[in-house]
Design a protein around this motif. Sequence first.
Motif, PDB file in Angstrom:
ATOM      1  N   THR A 163     -56.766-106.975-142.046  1.00 17.37           N
ATOM      2  CA  THR A 163     -57.493-107.637-141.680  1.00 17.37           C
ATOM      3  C   THR A 163     -58.665-105.890-141.342  1.00 17.37           C
ATOM      4  O   THR A 163     -59.877-105.736-140.962  1.00 17.37           O
ATOM      5  N   SER A 164     -57.695-104.847-140.073  1.00 18.14           N
ATOM      6  CA  SER A 164     -58.550-103.246-140.463  1.00 18.14           C
ATOM      7  C   SER A 164     -58.947-102.787-141.230  1.00 18.14           C
ATOM      8  O   SER A 164     -59.369-101.497-141.432  1.00 18.14           O
TER       9      SER A 164
ATOM     10  N   GLU B 285     -57.482-112.502-142.351  1.00 18.60           N
ATOM     11  CA  GLU B 285     -57.324-113.536-141.568  1.00 18.60           C
ATOM     12  C   GLU B 285     -57.308-113.555-140.228  1.00 18.60           C
ATOM     13  O   GLU B 285     -58.305-114.309-139.151  1.00 18.60           O
ATOM     14  N   GLY B 286     -58.027-112.232-139.716  1.00 21.61           N
ATOM     15  CA  GLY B 286     -57.950-111.799-137.851  1.00 21.61           C
ATOM     16  C   GLY B 286     -59.574-112.266-137.952  1.00 21.61           C
ATOM     17  O   GLY B 286     -60.701-111.989-137.095  1.00 21.61           O
ATOM     18  N   ILE B 287     -60.586-112.184-138.900  1.00 17.78           N
ATOM     19  CA  ILE B 287     -61.420-112.518-138.838  1.00 17.78           C
ATOM     20  C   ILE B 287     -61.784-113.697-139.405  1.00 17.78           C
ATOM     21  O   ILE B 287     -63.619-113.737-139.561  1.00 17.78           O
ATOM     22  N   ALA B 288     -61.570-114.636-139.771  1.00 16.12           N
ATOM     23  CA  ALA B 288     -61.339-115.401-140.864  1.00 16.12           C
ATOM     24  C   ALA B 288     -62.119-116.525-139.502  1.00 16.12           C
ATOM     25  O   ALA B 288     -61.864-117.614-139.485  1.00 16.12           O
ATOM     26  N   ILE B 289     -63.571-116.406-139.320  1.00 18.92           N
ATOM     27  CA  ILE B 289     -64.076-117.594-138.218  1.00 18.92           C
ATOM     28  C   ILE B 289     -65.173-118.217-138.357  1.00 18.92           C
ATOM     29  O   ILE B 289     -66.607-117.278-138.542  1.00 18.92           O
ATOM     30  N   ALA B 290     -64.917-118.941-138.658  1.00 23.29           N
ATOM     31  CA  ALA B 290     -66.552-119.688-139.158  1.00 23.29           C
ATOM     32  C   ALA B 290     -66.874-120.578-138.274  1.00 23.29           C
ATOM     33  O   ALA B 290     -69.200-120.079-138.475  1.00 23.29           O
ATOM     34  N   ARG B 291     -67.001-120.554-136.961  1.00 21.09           N
ATOM     35  CA  ARG B 291     -68.280-121.160-135.609  1.00 21.09           C
ATOM     36  C   ARG B 291     -66.766-120.507-134.938  1.00 21.09           C
ATOM     37  O   ARG B 291     -66.903-120.723-133.875  1.00 21.09           O
TER      38      ARG B 291
END
Length: 408
Positions: free
Chosen positions: A368-369, A319-325
Amino acid sequence: MRFPADGPYGPFHPHAPHAPSVSPDSYDPDAPCGTVRLRCTTCGRLHALADLAWRCADCHGLLDVHGFTPAMPNAVELGRRPPTLWRYAEALPVPGPPRISLGEGMTPLISAPGRPDVLLKADHLMPTGSFKDRGAVLLVALAARLGVRKVMADSSGNTGTAVAAYAARAGLACEVYVPAATSEGKVAQLRAYGAEVHRIEGSREDTATAAARAAEEPGTFYASHVYHPFFPHGTKTYVFELWEQLGGRLPGTLVLPAGNGTLVLGARLGCQELLDQRLIDRLPAITAVQAAGCAPLARAAALGGDVPERITAEPTVAEGIAIARPARGSQVLRAVRETGGTFVTVPEDRIVAAHRELARHGLYVEPTSAVCWAALQEGLVPEHAVEGDRPFAVAPLCGNGLKAKPPE
């Protein structure tokens, strides 16, 4: 993030006079930040720190630090200083060490399971349990110096908890905007620090949009790990510590998770500063790792693009890198490319397997790690030649496993 032009190469010399020898007792933690300003990367407008700007007032462009020249203390001086990131005070845009410090930094390097050529940096042992303490302490130290009464942040959890902890330490009110699906452990930590938590339905980007609206309230310091350019000046200390811990060297490859890319940008900045001061002779390659279900940067890199690809994100345990934009996506793409690095993706089953394997070897981190370890185990990280006994690669353990829901 604008990186300085490549400087001349030269070998590491532990007693080289590359910076003045300054005692930590000579630092005034309440001193102003000198000539530092924030400069728009699009139109060039300069903003005073007291303006509390987080984007350009004219064109809403991204801001970078302007008017700051970092310097690394020499090895003799470093040997006199406490093992925190403030040992590099001359290289940080906020005078330090501030009174709000929790001893952040100088996390241990540990051996990787079954991989003698790989080391893991244990940033999950930071004061609030993640690497985000590196940037958050700079932001809150700046906010306190500017005399603001309230800070706010938006986060999938780790940045928010870091900002909330340092805000509590500084006696500042704090509001944090998080996605509604943020793990209960992270929300509980936020509230324990006294932060007011706003849970926002929708995507991570919806949370950022809600926070941006709230940030327009006069007198509010938006402690954004994405928009405020002081944050990567905190995360660059990850590389400074590696350089010290490896005896004035860096590994052949830095394997880093990439969502908004704050650790990638900080690492790239730190490497460049070491190169410009002749403390390393080349940049390590950066391998940036994304979850396969949310990989706008990896897709853009594969297509040779300069901006993140538009995607529809799929659910991921990372979840820590779930960045779409990612707002600084173009800078992240350029940062990786300039090191001769690459982007790779890992599927959900490999992230879960990597998370389990790390735990079985005594390393309980948030999912995420585990993405970097998954990439290494799957052979996705290109091997670059290294000299002597330098490790082939170093990867971070970014967040503590107690903060996140275990993957099923």
